[in-house]
Design a protein around this motif. Structure first.
Motif, short mmCIF file in Angstrom:
data_model
loop_
_atom_site.label_atom_id
_atom_site.label_comp_id
_atom_site.label_asym_id
_atom_site.label_seq_id
_atom_site.Cartn_x
_atom_site.Cartn_y
_atom_site.Cartn_z
N GLY A 61 18.41 9.93 7.18
CA GLY A 61 18.66 9.19 5.94
C GLY A 61 18.06 7.81 5.91
O GLY A 61 18.64 6.88 5.35
N CYS A 62 16.87 7.66 6.52
CA CYS A 62 16.23 6.34 6.57
C CYS A 62 15.30 6.16 5.38
O CYS A 62 14.35 6.92 5.21
CB CYS A 62 15.40 6.19 7.84
SG CYS A 62 16.35 6.33 9.36
N ASN A 63 15.57 5.16 4.56
CA ASN A 63 14.64 4.82 3.49
C ASN A 63 14.04 3.44 3.69
O ASN A 63 13.03 3.11 3.07
CB ASN A 63 15.37 4.85 2.14
CG ASN A 63 15.77 6.26 1.78
OD1 ASN A 63 14.95 7.16 1.78
ND2 ASN A 63 17.06 6.45 1.49
N ASP A 64 14.70 2.63 4.52
CA ASP A 64 14.22 1.27 4.77
C ASP A 64 13.71 1.19 6.20
O ASP A 64 14.42 1.55 7.15
CB ASP A 64 15.36 0.26 4.58
CG ASP A 64 15.83 0.22 3.14
OD1 ASP A 64 16.68 1.06 2.76
OD2 ASP A 64 15.31 -0.62 2.39
N LEU A 65 12.49 0.75 6.35
CA LEU A 65 11.85 0.73 7.66
C LEU A 65 11.51 -0.69 8.09
O LEU A 65 11.10 -1.52 7.27
CB LEU A 65 10.53 1.51 7.64
CG LEU A 65 10.52 2.89 6.99
CD1 LEU A 65 9.11 3.46 7.06
CD2 LEU A 65 11.51 3.82 7.67
N VAL A 66 11.69 -0.94 9.39
CA VAL A 66 11.10 -2.12 10.00
C VAL A 66 10.12 -1.59 11.04
O VAL A 66 10.52 -0.90 11.98
CB VAL A 66 12.15 -3.01 10.70
CG1 VAL A 66 11.46 -4.19 11.38
CG2 VAL A 66 13.18 -3.52 9.70
N ILE A 67 8.85 -1.86 10.81
CA ILE A 67 7.82 -1.35 11.72
C ILE A 67 7.48 -2.45 12.71
O ILE A 67 7.04 -3.54 12.33
CB ILE A 67 6.55 -0.93 10.95
CG1 ILE A 67 6.91 0.09 9.87
CG2 ILE A 67 5.51 -0.37 11.91
CD1 ILE A 67 5.73 0.49 9.00
N ILE A 68 7.70 -2.17 13.99
CA ILE A 68 7.38 -3.17 15.01
C ILE A 68 5.96 -2.92 15.48
O ILE A 68 5.66 -1.88 16.08
CB ILE A 68 8.33 -3.05 16.23
CG1 ILE A 68 9.77 -2.86 15.79
CG2 ILE A 68 8.17 -4.28 17.13
CD1 ILE A 68 10.36 -4.02 15.04
N GLY A 69 5.07 -3.85 15.22
CA GLY A 69 3.66 -3.70 15.56
C GLY A 69 3.38 -4.13 16.98
O GLY A 69 4.25 -4.09 17.83
N GLY A 70 2.16 -4.58 17.22
CA GLY A 70 1.83 -5.10 18.54
C GLY A 70 1.63 -4.03 19.58
O GLY A 70 1.76 -4.28 20.77
N VAL A 71 1.32 -2.79 19.16
CA VAL A 71 1.02 -1.77 20.17
C VAL A 71 -0.44 -1.88 20.55
O VAL A 71 -1.26 -2.42 19.82
CB VAL A 71 1.31 -0.34 19.65
CG1 VAL A 71 2.77 -0.20 19.31
CG2 VAL A 71 0.44 -0.01 18.46
#
Lengths: 268, 268
Positions: A53-63
């Motif tokens: 049920g995820c509609n809001d994302l926080v994408i952690i970059g820096g890969v």
């Protein structure tokens, strides 16, 4: 960083589910509801998001660049192949912006870590016992100018200036590696004296900050101390701090300053 | 580099005398008439020049910051103290220009290595079996833009671009260290593929080229190969090459290109 965000979200009673890439994310994310994926398992990402049920994302970059030896293409990846192929050219920032748009086009809302957890953003002003001296402020101004200038070329977000002399400029190697280089330069006697110099970190103009906001943390402060610097200055409200308390504690122990410099929207 | 210049001068029957700084110059200069000095022995420099009838100087730059632990101030240094103190601030280039003026004001003529030995300058065009591809030329153009932009801030003279992505930018660490960093980035899988990428080297605008012309040599080519690059491009007529034959030989063995790019006077 993902764990910090998840901790803070949980403290606010916001349920989280972490989708983590094998070989990239730290194992400690397993304390939270999570799904491990391999590079390429695009379909599995969306399955995990929908199931939870995820509609809001926080994408952690820096890969780092994808670990091409451990890619596992699934059906979702095949469907997204034109998009994936388009990612293979250009600098970090275009890739991250396109990844954000990819998710938004599918109906998800993408937030920055700083949006959901404003307490992680470095505020304006001096945060340590030590304050920048006039010499530090001059070094800081030059370092910010270097970062601003380089940012237009989509290069790194950090630079080190000591006594008016640019010691190092960050590109693909990362801030930690750059600071280690500065420690080596200091040992070879090639810097303008020890105990002086500023690490500056700021976002690149047009940087997709929701995914890849510049970050500092305890490691940054330790390495800055080893490099013989006076302190660290960052673009206030545009740089994240992992483990604020520990970072400030190390800074005070090693007698470095941490300063949040006003950073106007015109910089972006 | 001093030995190369002295060899070439001797081949032209031009008598040479080398004034060498302990800990900086290589011992092999001792094949030639020479005087060793320590940092600070300014008076001894002029004594050596006058005793040996030297009016024309080639100053070989690229030294590290003075080794302050081994300085020996003599009377000449005391007389020049205001000048020496003024050198302690700012980047390399102001220091070198002021050093040149210091000698010129005392009646010496200062020449660049490229002036006395034009055969040491990298000419225009491809000098190896391999030529730059279209992709290499695009990387080259971006790298030259990076160097030009940084040069205005008096930073380093070199950058590495691979597949449109700026891997590294040189500041105080030197080109060799930068290339080693690129090799490490490649190993961590963080570059855009191996066997591609260009090292570019050019002078900074306003650089005092008589003293500190950018230089490449066999080491540069070896490290570029280890970093998985396609080749090296330099500003033609504005970059020196130490041991031309060996450098080209290594490039051909490792299948790298060496290209001299046209570099207009407007760049200076």
């Amino acid at each position: 960083m993902p764990a910090f965000i998840a901790d803070a979200a949980s403290a606010d009673n916001v349920p989280v589910h972490i989708v983590a890439i094998r070989g990239e994310a730290d194992r400690d994310i397993e304390r939270f509801p999570h799904t491990w994926i391999k590079w390429g398992e695009v379909g599995k990402v969306f399955t995990a998001l929908d199931k939870n049920g995820c509609n809001d994302l926080v994408i952690i970059g820096g890969v780092s660049r994808p670990d091409f030896k451990n890619v596992r293409i699934d059906l979702g990846a095949l469907k997204a192949l034109p998009f994936l192929l388009s990612l293979s050219k250009g600098g970090d920032d275009h890739i991250l912006s396109r990844i954000v748009r990819f998710f938004e086009q599918k109906g998800y809302r993408v937030h920055g870590a700083g949006d959901v957890l404003p307490e992680l953003l470095v505020p304006e002003g001096t945060l340590t016992r030590r304050s920048p001296s006039a010499g530090d402020e001059a070094d800081m101004a030059l370092a910010f100018e270097v970062v601003r200038t380089l940012g237009k070329l989509d290069i790194g977000q950090a630079a080190v200036v000591s006594n008016g002399y640019v010691l190092a400029v960050e590109a693909a190697e990362g801030t930690d590696a750059m600071l280690e280089r500065c420690a080596a330069i200091k040992q070879e006697g090639r810097s303008h004296g020890t105990g002086t110099g500023v690490l500056v970190k700021a976002p690149k103009p047009g940087q997709e900050e929701r995914v890849d906001m510049p970050t500092i943390g305890p490691e940054t402060m330790l390495k800055a101390a080893e490099a013989g610097l006076s302190g660290v200055a960052v673009a206030a409200q545009h740089v994240l701090i992992a483990d604020y308390n520990r970072t400030i504690q190390i800074a005070n122990e090693r007698k470095l300053f941490l300063y949040g410099a006003p950073w106007g929207e015109t910089e972006a």
